[in-house]
Design an enzyme around this catalytic site. Structure first.
Site, PDB file in Angstrom:
ATOM      1  N   LYS A 183       1.003  -1.284  -0.201  1.00  0.00           N
ATOM      2  CA  LYS A 183       0.138   0.126  -0.077  1.00  0.00           C
ATOM      3  C   LYS A 183       0.987   1.186   0.030  1.00  0.00           C
ATOM      4  O   LYS A 183       1.803   1.283   0.065  1.00  0.00           O
ATOM      5  CB  LYS A 183      -1.107  -0.010   1.341  1.00  0.00           C
ATOM      6  CG  LYS A 183      -1.887  -1.214   1.249  1.00  0.00           C
ATOM      7  CD  LYS A 183      -3.162  -1.060   0.401  1.00  0.00           C
ATOM      8  CE  LYS A 183      -3.479  -2.511  -0.108  1.00  0.00           C
ATOM      9  NZ  LYS A 183      -4.368  -3.286   0.760  1.00  0.00           N
TER      10      LYS A 183
HETATM   11  C1  LIG Z   1      -5.468  -4.273   1.017  1.00  0.00           C
HETATM   12  C2  LIG Z   1      -6.969  -3.961   1.151  1.00  0.00           C
HETATM   13  C3  LIG Z   1      -7.770  -4.203   2.045  1.00  0.00           C
HETATM   14  C4  LIG Z   1      -7.241  -5.108   3.130  1.00  0.00           C
HETATM   15  O1  LIG Z   1      -6.280  -4.644   3.871  1.00  0.00           O
HETATM   16  P1  LIG Z   1      -5.415  -5.675   4.681  1.00  0.00           P
HETATM   17  O2  LIG Z   1      -4.509  -4.798   5.461  1.00  0.00           O
HETATM   18  O3  LIG Z   1      -4.833  -6.498   3.790  1.00  0.00           O
HETATM   19  O4  LIG Z   1      -6.148  -6.517   5.528  1.00  0.00           O
HETATM   20  C5  LIG Z   1      -9.283  -3.917   2.069  1.00  0.00           C
HETATM   21  N1  LIG Z   1      -9.687  -3.525   0.830  1.00  0.00           N
HETATM   22  C6  LIG Z   1      -8.866  -2.954  -0.430  1.00  0.00           C
HETATM   23  C7  LIG Z   1      -9.501  -2.172  -1.391  1.00  0.00           C
HETATM   24  C8  LIG Z   1      -7.557  -3.270  -0.198  1.00  0.00           C
HETATM   25  O5  LIG Z   1      -6.829  -3.129  -1.384  1.00  0.00           O
END
Ligand SMILES: *Cc1c(COP(=O)(O)O)cnc(C)c1O
Length: 382
Positions: A183
């Site tokens: 991210k």
């Molecule tokens: C990465 C992601 C999540 C979940 O996040 P995690 O930290 O991996 O649990 C939820 N929604 C979207 C759109 C994502 O890209």
């Protein structure tokens, strides 16, 4: 194996130093650094509060839970997203009702389809700012207000993205962020909930840590050692090592996102020369938004051309991905909701490819990827 990966981590000395200080302070679980991180995150998101949790999925689940979403309730969400969006709804015992996207050039939630899907059991809208492109939040919040619905943003792609002058995460009742490794800002694993609703923030803090009325940091500071458990909660806590990493990254969020914007603009220039039938969502943005450029999606003229390009780039050592295979077509979701049909989402999912994008990507690397894409798609023309 790869010359160019889909994303790269940038953990510099500055970040590691902060984490080392946390370890040396001998307080590594949630404590002073988590509080500082939460305050800094809230400021960046334009909300009064932020609650750090163990990951983005926990952020979504805990928020829906704290808002009282449960069995019998329906939550509108996209299918063009990561499966966690719908999993959070399902774990609350509620039903995800899938909404189509606006178009192949704007893969965010379609407010008109959302309006069609509101029914007597709808409690909330859970839009996803796909690729860091803010959804049309004016239309979605107008719809929510007229039908008395909650709005929870899945802002996992969108730290620093802006809609009509306001940051994503501040546009609904709460915003849910992920700090996972790929991210825009990351602590390995992690999540943050942003909100300006004090009572919601309080409830989230309670449920995050077993419904206990005090936490161990406060007890260590001499606050009452006896606590009560006033709700059955979870352990979705964050920790001070990751908070230190997060604080260092948050300071660079604007720089990180500007660098991503430059790379996207270079891709746009190079790729729009190649073939007009390839759709580049970042070239037709609504004018009232600033994206956070989480990923670089392109849409090929057909599934066959997408698959061929994917294979060709792999041969050249360029890593790509697909964001996303529509989640209503995954077996676990399809068996529960066999009748879902979302024409635009399905077309987008069958023709989409994500190209590498990360802040330290050099102009030469961007040109090399764009060149490989151009060569591959012009070969397919014959
Ligand atoms: C990465 C992601 C999540 C979940 O996040 P995690 O930290 O991996 O649990 C939820 N929604 C979207 C759109 C994502 O890209």
């Amino acid at each position: 194996m790869w010359n160019t990966r889909l994303s790269e981590l940038e953990f510099d000395a500055d970040k590691l130093a902060g984490a080392l200080e946390a370890i040396e302070s001998s307080w590594i679980t949630a404590g002073p650094r988590t509080k500082l991180f939460e305050a800094a995150f809230a400021e960046a998101a334009g909300t009064e509060d932020a609650v750090a949790v163990s990951n983005g999925t926990a952020a979504l689940f805990l928020t829906l839970k704290a808002l009282g979403i449960g069995p019998g309730d329906e939550v509108l969400c996209p299918s063009m997203t990561f499966v966690a969006t719908a999993a959070a709804v399902l774990h609350c015992g509620a039903k995800p009702v899938f909404v189509d996207i606006k178009g192949l050039g704007d893969p965010t939630m379609d407010p008109e389809d959302a309006a069609r899907k509101v029914g007597p059991f709808t409690r909330a809208i859970l839009p996803v700012h796909y690729a860091g492109i803010p959804c049309d939040m004016s239309s979605l919040t107008t719809l929510a207000r007229s039908k008395n619905l909650l709005v929870v943003e899945d802002a996992a792609h969108a730290p620093g993205a802006v809609h009509k002058g306001r940051p994503c995460g501040s546009l609904g009742t709460a915003g849910c962020f992920s700090l996972f490794g790929n991210k825009n800002i990351t602590t390995g694993e992690g999540g943050v909930i942003t909100t300006s609703d004090h009572r919601l923030a309080e409830r989230l803090r309670l449920l995050r840590s077993h419904g206990m009325t005090t936490n161990s940091w406060d007890r260590d500071r001499g606050r009452p050692a006896r606590y009560d458990v006033i709700e059955v909660g979870f352990n979705f806590r964050f920790d001070d090592i990751r908070a230190a990493l997060g604080l260092a990254q948050l300071r660079k969020l604007n720089a990180i996102n500007s660098r991503r914007a430059e790379i996207v603009s270079r891709y746009n220039d190079r790729l729009s020369e190649s073939r007009p039938e390839v759709i580049l969502p970042f070239t037709s943005l609504r004018t009232d938004i600033i994206p956070s450029y989480h990923i670089y999606p392109i849409v090929l003229p057909s599934r066959e051309e997408r698959d061929a390009l994917e294979g060709q780039l792999k041969e050249e050592g360029i890593q790509t991905s697909i964001h996303y295979r529509p989640i209503h077509n995954f077996s676990a979701i399809r068996t529960r909701f066999p009748d879902v049909h979302l024409p635009v989402t399905e077309t987008f999912g069958s023709r989409q490819l994500t190209l590498p994008l990360y802040p330290s990507m050099t102009p030469d690397q961007v040109d090399a990827v764009a060149g490989a894409v151009a060569r591959s798609i012009s070969n397919q023309l014959v």
